[in-house]
Design a protein around this motif. Structure first.
Motif, PDB file in Angstrom:
ATOM      1  N   ILE A  28      16.362  -2.021   0.110  1.00 55.78           N
ATOM      2  CA  ILE A  28      15.175  -1.711   0.292  1.00 55.78           C
ATOM      3  C   ILE A  28      14.921  -0.212   0.633  1.00 55.78           C
ATOM      4  N   ASP A  29      14.165   0.512  -0.290  1.00 54.09           N
ATOM      5  CA  ASP A  29      14.002   1.922  -0.058  1.00 54.09           C
ATOM      6  C   ASP A  29      12.790   2.334   0.266  1.00 54.09           C
ATOM      7  N   TYR A  30      12.384   3.234   1.194  1.00 51.98           N
ATOM      8  CA  TYR A  30      10.936   3.784   1.646  1.00 51.98           C
ATOM      9  C   TYR A  30      11.354   5.441   1.566  1.00 51.98           C
ATOM     10  N   THR A  31      10.283   5.974   1.363  1.00 56.37           N
ATOM     11  CA  THR A  31      10.055   7.381   1.605  1.00 56.37           C
ATOM     12  C   THR A  31       8.789   7.501   2.547  1.00 56.37           C
ATOM     13  N   VAL A  32       9.253   8.053   3.755  1.00 56.39           N
ATOM     14  CA  VAL A  32       8.085   8.383   4.769  1.00 56.39           C
ATOM     15  C   VAL A  32       8.046   9.838   5.105  1.00 56.39           C
ATOM     16  N   GLY A  33       6.748  10.167   5.014  1.00 62.66           N
ATOM     17  CA  GLY A  33       6.368  11.848   5.069  1.00 62.66           C
ATOM     18  C   GLY A  33       6.034  12.007   6.492  1.00 62.66           C
ATOM     19  N   ILE A  34       6.580  13.139   6.987  1.00 61.81           N
ATOM     20  CA  ILE A  34       6.078  13.319   8.530  1.00 61.81           C
ATOM     21  C   ILE A  34       5.521  14.876   8.299  1.00 61.81           C
ATOM     22  N   VAL A  71      13.246   0.439  15.060  1.00 64.41           N
ATOM     23  CA  VAL A  71      12.426  -0.680  14.072  1.00 64.41           C
ATOM     24  C   VAL A  71      13.494  -1.614  13.362  1.00 64.41           C
ATOM     25  N   LEU A  72      14.278  -0.901  12.600  1.00 63.59           N
ATOM     26  CA  LEU A  72      15.139  -1.494  11.754  1.00 63.59           C
ATOM     27  C   LEU A  72      16.137  -2.463  12.749  1.00 63.59           C
ATOM     28  N   TYR A 116      11.216  -9.589  -0.165  1.00 63.69           N
ATOM     29  CA  TYR A 116       9.908  -9.198  -0.209  1.00 63.69           C
ATOM     30  C   TYR A 116       9.069  -9.278   0.952  1.00 63.69           C
ATOM     31  N   ALA A 117       9.208 -10.173   1.620  1.00 63.91           N
ATOM     32  CA  ALA A 117       8.465 -10.348   3.201  1.00 63.91           C
ATOM     33  C   ALA A 117       9.097  -9.364   4.119  1.00 63.91           C
ATOM     34  N   THR A 118      10.207  -9.163   3.995  1.00 61.93           N
ATOM     35  CA  THR A 118      10.973  -7.840   5.048  1.00 61.93           C
ATOM     36  C   THR A 118      10.508  -6.589   4.538  1.00 61.93           C
ATOM     37  N   ARG A 119      10.347  -6.400   3.309  1.00 63.18           N
ATOM     38  CA  ARG A 119      10.008  -5.210   2.774  1.00 63.18           C
ATOM     39  C   ARG A 119       8.541  -5.017   3.168  1.00 63.18           C
ATOM     40  N   SER A 120       7.545  -5.659   2.975  1.00 58.23           N
ATOM     41  CA  SER A 120       6.304  -5.600   3.161  1.00 58.23           C
ATOM     42  C   SER A 120       5.971  -5.436   4.782  1.00 58.23           C
ATOM     43  N   GLU A 121       6.634  -6.357   5.739  1.00 58.61           N
ATOM     44  CA  GLU A 121       6.304  -6.248   7.295  1.00 58.61           C
ATOM     45  C   GLU A 121       6.994  -5.232   7.739  1.00 58.61           C
ATOM     46  N   LEU A 172       7.340  -1.880   6.557  1.00 53.17           N
ATOM     47  CA  LEU A 172       6.572  -0.756   5.991  1.00 53.17           C
ATOM     48  C   LEU A 172       5.594  -0.587   7.133  1.00 53.17           C
ATOM     49  N   TRP A 173       4.785  -1.579   7.562  1.00 60.54           N
ATOM     50  CA  TRP A 173       3.565  -1.698   8.532  1.00 60.54           C
ATOM     51  C   TRP A 173       4.209  -1.139   9.902  1.00 60.54           C
TER      52      TRP A 173
END
Length: 286
Positions: free
Chosen positions: A170-176, A192-193, A231-236, A238-239
């Motif tokens: 799973i990959d995210y791009t988070v901007g700060i 969190v991870l 899919y459930a892990t990816r959605s949860e 991110l929030w």
């Protein structure tokens, strides 16, 4: 043979009835055998193998019954083979695509790049594999549509199987914001991870600064999860990451634009206004 019971072609009525009954019995017996195999081997054999074995057993019984029925009618096996060979040539030339689908279906059953129940993407059609038949494969899309694809197309296409392996990344791009502390943000995300039960320890989760964007410092979040809960892990998560960053006072910025007016343009505008005033003054004195 009684003359009154002889039909066209010299076939006796009793022989014809006997042949029909034998064929019907073969069809019924094939279904019974296939059903018995499914019930007895349900806990011992995988579903896709069990379905293939049941179908092969059914067709073997039916073909055997057909040959028996033809022998009752006096059709010799040698003549049947010759007729079958000629008919096979005619049908082969007339239905090359169907033959290709049958052969591809056999290869799909042997090689097993996909199985019934797998989540796949074949030539842009994504969903669950509902059934693999001799000629075609049926896919149930995520929005509830049934798509029938010829086996030849399935076998020769690039197949993406989403559940073939045990885990997925799973990959995210988070901007700060630029004024936020990147180390604090990375620590909050890692926390969190580490707390989530479906984030795998190996490979190790990664959080790092990827690039400097126009409006934000872009962090890359990368980790692995079991395919069954991907899919459930990816959605949860991110929030949860968003909430963890907000708790640390770190915001995800909106796109911003800064507009600068050049000083040269301002000086040029002032000079033009002064020249215009001088010209007006000279015209009044004249």
């Amino acid at each position: 043979m009684k003359p009154g019971l002889t039909l066209v072609g010299g076939i006796n009525l009793f022989e014809l009835v006997g042949a029909v009954l034998v064929f019907i019995a073969a069809v019924a017996g094939g279904k019974v055998i296939a059903l018995s195999l499914r019930r007895s081997l349900r806990e011992k054999v995988a579903a896709h193998y069990l379905d293939m074995v049941a179908k092969v057993a059914y067709y073997l019984v039916v073909v055997g019954g057909l040959l028996w029925a033809l022998s009752i009618l006096g059709v010799g096996l040698s003549g049947l083979l010759v007729a079958g060979g000629v008919a096979g040539l005619v049908v082969g030339f007339a239905s090359q695509q169907i033959v290709g689908n049958v052969i591809s279906g056999l290869f799909l059953m042997v090689e097993r790049p996909v199985k019934i129940g797998d989540q796949v993407n074949i030539e842009g059609t994504a969903g669950f594999v509902d059934d693999i038949r001799i000629i075609s494969t049926t896919i149930r899309t995520y929005d509830g549509l049934m798509v029938r694809m010829p086996n030849e197309k399935v076998f020769t296409s690039n197949i993406t199987n989403y559940v073939a392996l045990a885990c997925r990344r799973i990959d995210y791009t988070v901007g700060i914001r630029y004024r936020d502390d990147a180390e604090v943000a990375i620590g909050a995300i890692k926390e969190v991870l580490n707390e989530h039960p479906y984030v795998l320890v190996e490979p190790t989760p990664q959080v790092f600064v990827e690039s400097f964007g126009e409006s934000a410092v872009n962090l890359t979040v990368r980790f692995w999860s079991p395919v069954s809960t991907w899919y459930a892990t990816r959605s949860e998560l991110l929030w949860r990451i968003k909430q963890a960053l907000e708790a640390k006072g770190i915001e995800i910025p909106f796109p911003q634009r800064t507009v600068w007016f050049g000083s040269d343009q301002e000086e040029s505008s002032r000079s033009q206004k002064q020249v215009s005033r001088l010209r007006k003054g000279r015209g009044e004195r004249a």
